[in-house]
Write an enzyme that holds these catalytic residues in place. Structure first.
Site, short mmCIF file in Angstrom:
data_model
loop_
_atom_site.label_atom_id
_atom_site.label_comp_id
_atom_site.label_asym_id
_atom_site.label_seq_id
_atom_site.Cartn_x
_atom_site.Cartn_y
_atom_site.Cartn_z
CG LEU A 89 -1.63 1.34 1.52
CD1 LEU A 89 -2.62 1.69 0.43
CD2 LEU A 89 -2.30 1.28 2.89
CE1 TYR A 90 1.12 2.60 5.02
CE2 TYR A 90 2.92 1.19 5.71
CZ TYR A 90 1.72 1.80 5.98
OH TYR A 90 1.10 1.62 7.18
NE ARG A 91 8.66 -1.06 -1.62
CZ ARG A 91 8.81 -2.08 -0.78
NH1 ARG A 91 7.86 -2.99 -0.66
NH2 ARG A 91 9.92 -2.22 -0.08
#
Length: 175
Positions: free
Chosen positions: A143-145
Site C-alpha cells: 500500500l505504501y509503495r
C-alpha cells in the site's frame, strides 16, 4: 462491506484502537497496555490528527493517526542515526509522521488503509511524510509503495523489539 470514516479523539479511542492494532499487528497481551499509554501520550501532541473507520454497526475496524514530527521525540531519536547513515537525515525536518495505521484483517483490501492515510495527509503544511513499517513484504508495505513511499533506512531495530523495521517516506501531497 460498508464502512465510514471520521475524525476521532485519539485519547478517547485508545483502547479500541489498540484492540484493532492487536488483531492486525499481532500484539502480545503485555504490549497492549504499553501501546495504550503511548497512544494517549501521542494524543497530546500539537497537530495530532486521528481517524477511525467504522462498520455499519459503529464498531471500529481501522484507525490511523499522525502528527508533525518532533525531532526530540523518542521515535525520531531512534531513527535519526539510521536516516543519517543513508543520507536522509533531512527527512526528519518538516515531516508529518504516521504514528499508527491499522485495519482489522477481515476488513483489509477494502480501501480503508488507503483512505485513512490519504485523509491524514490531506492539507498538511509539511513537505513530506514518514512512517515505520515491519521490514517484510506485507500488504501495508505494498500500500505504501503504491502511494509513492520509498525505503529510506533499513533495517531499523527499535529498543525492546527484535523485529526489523523500515523507515519509509513520501513527498506530499500524494499524486
Amino acid at each position: 462491506m460498508e464502512w465510514t470514516c471520521r475524525v476521532v479523539d485519539l485519547a478517547a479511542y485508545a483502547d479500541e484502537a489498540v484492540e484493532v492494532q492487536a488483531h492486525a499487528f499481532g500484539l502480545a497481551d503485555d504490549e497492549i497496555a504499553i501501546r495504550q499509554r503511548i497512544m494517549r501520550r501521542h494524543a497530546t501532541f500539537a497537530g495530532v490528527r486521528s481517524l477511525g473507520a467504522f462498520d455499519g454497526a459503529g464498531r471500529l475496524v481501522g484507525f490511523g493517526y499522525g502528527y508533525p514530527n518532533l525531532t526530540d521525540q523518542w521515535w525520531s531519536l531512534v531513527i535519526e542515526p539510521h536516516l543519517a547513515r543513508e543520507g536522509h537525515r533531512a527527512w526528519l525536518d518538516e515531516s508529518f509522521v504516521v504514528g499508527e495505521l491499522h485495519v482489522l484483517p477481515r476488513w483489509q483490501g477494502h480501501g480503508i488503509g488507503r483512505t485513512l492515510i490519504g485523509l491524514l495527509c490531506r492539507g498538511q503544511d509539511r513537505s513530506h511524510i514518514l512512517l515505520s513499517a515491519i521490514d517484510e513484504q506485507t500488504p501495508a508495505r505494498r500500500l505504501y509503495r503504491g502511494l509513492g513511499f520509498v525505503d529510506l533506512a533499513r533495517p531499523v531495530l527499535f529498543p525492546g523489539n527484535n523485529r526489523p523495521y523500515t523507515v519509509m517516506g513520501a513527498i506530499l501531497p500524494f499524486a
